[in-house]
Design a protein around this motif. Structure first.
Motif, PDB file in Angstrom:
ATOM      1  N   LEU A  70       0.836  -1.200   0.000  1.00 31.73           N
ATOM      2  CA  LEU A  70       0.000   0.000   0.000  1.00 31.73           C
ATOM      3  C   LEU A  70       0.874   1.255   0.000  1.00 31.73           C
ATOM      4  O   LEU A  70       0.594   2.215  -0.725  1.00 31.73           O
ATOM      5  N   LEU A  71       1.934   1.250   0.782  1.00 34.10           N
ATOM      6  CA  LEU A  71       2.868   2.381   0.835  1.00 34.10           C
ATOM      7  C   LEU A  71       3.420   2.705  -0.553  1.00 34.10           C
ATOM      8  O   LEU A  71       3.511   3.866  -0.940  1.00 34.10           O
ATOM      9  N   ARG A  72       3.752   1.691  -1.321  1.00 32.09           N
ATOM     10  CA  ARG A  72       4.349   1.894  -2.645  1.00 32.09           C
ATOM     11  C   ARG A  72       3.306   2.081  -3.738  1.00 32.09           C
ATOM     12  O   ARG A  72       3.648   2.169  -4.909  1.00 32.09           O
ATOM     13  N   ASN A  73       2.046   2.100  -3.348  1.00 25.24           N
ATOM     14  CA  ASN A  73       0.945   2.276  -4.298  1.00 25.24           C
ATOM     15  C   ASN A  73       0.965   1.170  -5.351  1.00 25.24           C
ATOM     16  O   ASN A  73       0.674   1.401  -6.522  1.00 25.24           O
ATOM     17  N   GLU A  74       1.309  -0.056  -4.923  1.00 24.73           N
ATOM     18  CA  GLU A  74       1.406  -1.192  -5.838  1.00 24.73           C
ATOM     19  C   GLU A  74       0.278  -2.190  -5.628  1.00 24.73           C
ATOM     20  O   GLU A  74       0.333  -3.306  -6.134  1.00 24.73           O
ATOM     21  N   HIS A  75      -0.721  -1.798  -4.861  1.00 26.99           N
ATOM     22  CA  HIS A  75      -1.853  -2.681  -4.629  1.00 26.99           C
ATOM     23  C   HIS A  75      -2.706  -2.785  -5.892  1.00 26.99           C
ATOM     24  O   HIS A  75      -2.625  -1.950  -6.786  1.00 26.99           O
ATOM     25  N   VAL A  76      -3.508  -3.820  -5.933  1.00 26.40           N
ATOM     26  CA  VAL A  76      -4.368  -4.047  -7.091  1.00 26.40           C
ATOM     27  C   VAL A  76      -5.464  -3.000  -7.108  1.00 26.40           C
ATOM     28  O   VAL A  76      -6.088  -2.705  -6.103  1.00 26.40           O
ATOM     29  N   ARG A  77      -5.665  -2.404  -8.260  1.00 28.89           N
ATOM     30  CA  ARG A  77      -6.771  -1.461  -8.412  1.00 28.89           C
ATOM     31  C   ARG A  77      -7.329  -1.611  -9.817  1.00 28.89           C
ATOM     32  O   ARG A  77      -6.605  -1.917 -10.749  1.00 28.89           O
ATOM     33  N   VAL A  78      -8.629  -1.438  -9.906  1.00 23.35           N
ATOM     34  CA  VAL A  78      -9.281  -1.480 -11.203  1.00 23.35           C
ATOM     35  C   VAL A  78      -9.110  -0.102 -11.812  1.00 23.35           C
ATOM     36  O   VAL A  78      -9.601   0.891 -11.292  1.00 23.35           O
ATOM     37  N   ASP A  79      -8.382  -0.034 -12.900  1.00 22.05           N
ATOM     38  CA  ASP A  79      -7.950   1.239 -13.443  1.00 22.05           C
ATOM     39  C   ASP A  79      -8.720   1.625 -14.706  1.00 22.05           C
ATOM     40  O   ASP A  79      -8.169   2.236 -15.604  1.00 22.05           O
TER      41      ASP A  79
END
Length: 182
Positions: A70-79
């Motif tokens: 989460l800190l690195r903004n590398e979590h899965v997200r529907v983009d």
């Protein structure tokens, strides 16, 4: 806002430390798996403890590695939509997502898994498998992991609000938002 950003920086450091632990757990899980295979097929010896310790390592990888992700903004997200929004709109989406989804869910999961761990700890629960391990250490990973995600989510919320107010957080980790190339 300065104290909140200080908390955010401290939480970033804590998450980074747990990320390093998760990285080492990957190596330990691989080494344990390989060692177990060599011993099992090489000298026909096996123990359930080796299989269970692998599971413990995998649980540690997931639960301790989620906050640094989460800190690195590398979590899965529907983009589908997010990537086409302006940077400011992306910040607002993150703020609402953190407030409405991540923080309540992780807080609830941390709270609900604490008694699960505590019961195992008090009873000194052991695996029902022959040669199995004690269970409370792996069950402790649940509330600790969810709490770490909750705290990192709070740190991310602080950073997003600071950015919306025109304050650039002084962290080592830069959250980059960009539009996909068209």
């Amino acid at each position: 806002m300065g104290a909140l950003l200080g908390f955010s920086r401290a939480m970033d450091k804590v998450s980074t430390v747990f990320g390093v632990i998760a990285y080492w757990l990957v190596l330990l899980a691989c080494a344990t798996s390989a060692g177990n295979a060599v011993v099992r097929y090489g000298i026909s010896y096996s123990s359930n403890a080796w299989l269970e310790v692998q599971w413990y390592f995998f649980a540690g990888i997931v639960m301790l590695g989620a906050a640094p992700t989460l800190l690195r903004n590398e979590h899965v997200r529907v983009d589908l939509v997010f990537g086409n929004l302006s940077p400011r709109a992306q910040l607002w989406v993150d703020v609402f997502g953190l407030i409405l989804f991540l923080l309540p869910a992780m807080g609830l999961l941390a709270w609900m898994t604490w008694p699960f761990f505590l019961d195992s700890f008090v009873r000194l629960e052991e695996s029902s498998n022959a040669g199995g391990l004690i269970r409370w250490p792996v069950k402790l990973l649940l509330p600790v992991g969810f709490l770490l995600i909750w705290l990192q989510g709070l740190a991310e919320l602080i950073k997003r609000i600071a950015l919306l107010r025109g304050i650039t957080p002084g962290t080592e980790v830069v959250v980059e938002y960009h539009r996909p190339e068209q």
